[in-house]
Design a protein around this motif. Structure first.
Motif, mmCIF file in Angstrom:
data_model
loop_
_atom_site.group_PDB
_atom_site.id
_atom_site.type_symbol
_atom_site.label_atom_id
_atom_site.label_comp_id
_atom_site.label_asym_id
_atom_site.label_seq_id
_atom_site.Cartn_x
_atom_site.Cartn_y
_atom_site.Cartn_z
ATOM 1 N N TYR A 102 0.831 -1.206 0.000
ATOM 2 C CA TYR A 102 0.000 0.000 0.000
ATOM 3 C C TYR A 102 0.867 1.259 0.000
ATOM 4 O O TYR A 102 0.531 2.258 -0.648
ATOM 5 N N HIS A 106 -0.694 2.841 -2.972
ATOM 6 C CA HIS A 106 -1.909 3.374 -2.322
ATOM 7 C C HIS A 106 -3.196 2.805 -2.930
ATOM 8 O O HIS A 106 -4.146 3.540 -3.213
ATOM 9 N N ASN A 107 -3.210 1.501 -3.123
ATOM 10 C CA ASN A 107 -4.400 0.798 -3.597
ATOM 11 C C ASN A 107 -5.279 0.472 -2.392
ATOM 12 O O ASN A 107 -4.863 -0.249 -1.486
ATOM 13 N N THR A 108 -6.503 0.988 -2.376
ATOM 14 C CA THR A 108 -7.376 0.789 -1.212
ATOM 15 C C THR A 108 -7.736 -0.676 -0.993
ATOM 16 O O THR A 108 -8.117 -1.053 0.123
ATOM 17 N N GLN A 111 -5.759 -1.958 1.820
ATOM 18 C CA GLN A 111 -6.257 -1.548 3.130
ATOM 19 C C GLN A 111 -7.438 -2.406 3.566
ATOM 20 O O GLN A 111 -7.553 -2.778 4.736
ATOM 21 N N HIS A 112 -8.332 -2.706 2.618
ATOM 22 C CA HIS A 112 -9.490 -3.538 2.945
ATOM 23 C C HIS A 112 -9.047 -4.945 3.359
ATOM 24 O O HIS A 112 -9.627 -5.539 4.283
ATOM 25 N N TYR A 139 -15.765 0.820 5.556
ATOM 26 C CA TYR A 139 -16.041 0.875 4.113
ATOM 27 C C TYR A 139 -17.384 0.210 3.803
ATOM 28 O O TYR A 139 -18.223 0.772 3.092
#
Length: 281
Positions: A102, A106-108, A111-112, A139
């Motif tokens: 990430y 910065h690929n969400t 994070q998920h 989310y």
């Protein structure tokens, strides 16, 4: 433009001429610039090319990656494997990798997946997690339109979510999940989602809610080709009879039918999973 050369490759492999593919969709020069990666095209034209190649966007991406699954699917497979092995340390190792990935792009999605790992680690270690601080939960609770992406993440995390919140998320998911069934006729997404939710509610000692959702499950139109769904129906029919106070002989009739079918299909691992679940419930 990244996928343009893959479109050109598929066209050649399907023995289509450029004229066969574009017809009245665009000019030949526009297509050639696009296929060479020198120009972009309008999304309408792009979708039309996919239709004429009989390829979905998902398939196109898969071919572009050299028939390698997306990162999220690879990570989900690893997460599921480590969770089934009850290996919390391995899940923590995946979190470290995902945080590193990430930080680069910065690929969400990463994070998920981190949020999913945190939920599963908490379940393995039997400690209470503050779900309001969990990025995956936040989310899902704030998403009003669900696609298969949200459904997959929800399916993998719902066993930790408390009954009241689970009902809210489940209601939201089921509003949209039926719309996706035509994309994959072999799987009834809503049925499997609801099945997992029922099992979660049973483990959380919520028999009334579980019975309510079992009744909803029995309303599904399950076709002959949906073999696994039919197997699950037998399982839940037995569970319903058990919860409704039927005699042990009566509800075991359903479970014995289930075991017989699993034996015929040589599904030994599934039989073990069902037997363990029944014993715990």
């Amino acid at each position: 433009m990244v996928l343009s050369k893959t479109i050109a490759k598929i066209r050649k492999e399907k023995n289509l001429t450029v004229n066969d593919l574009i017809r009245d969709n665009m000019s030949k020069s526009s297509y050639n610039r696009f296929a060479a990666g020198k120009a972009d095209i309008h999304s309408h034209y792009f979708i039309e090319l996919l239709k004429r190649l009989h390829v979905t966007l998902t398939e196109l991406e898969y071919i572009y990656r050299g028939y390698v699954p997306k990162d999220i699917n690879i990570y989900l497979s690893r997460i599921k494997k480590f969770f089934n092995k009850r290996d919390a340390n391995a899940l923590k190792g995946i979190i470290k990798i995902l945080k590193s990935e990430y930080s680069k792009i910065h690929n969400t999605e990463y994070q998920h997946l981190i949020g999913l790992c945190e939920i599963l680690i908490a379940r393995l270690n039997h400690y209470k997690l503050d779900m309001n601080q969990n990025i995956l939960y936040r989310y899902l609770i704030n998403t009003s339109s669900w696609t298969r992406y949200e459904i997959i993440l929800f399916n993998n995390s719902l066993f930790y979510i408390e009954p009241e919140t689970l009902s809210i998320l489940l209601s939201n998911a089921l509003k949209h999940v039926h719309e996706l069934d035509d994309l994959n006729p072999q799987v009834v997404e809503g049925f499997r989602l609801l099945s997992n939710a029922i099992i979660s509610l049973l483990y959380q000692q919520e028999p009334t809610l579980a019975l309510y959702y079992i009744s909803k499950l029995e309303e599904f139109q399950v076709k002959e080709e949906h073999v696994y769904e039919r197997i699950l129906l037998l399982f839940f029919k037995g569970i319903r009879k058990k919860l409704e106070g039927y005699s042990e002989i009566e509800y075991n009739k359903e479970f014995n039918k289930l075991y017989f079918i699993l034996d015929v299909l040589q599904m030994e691992e599934q039989k073990r999973i069902f037997k363990n679940a029944i014993a715990k419930l």
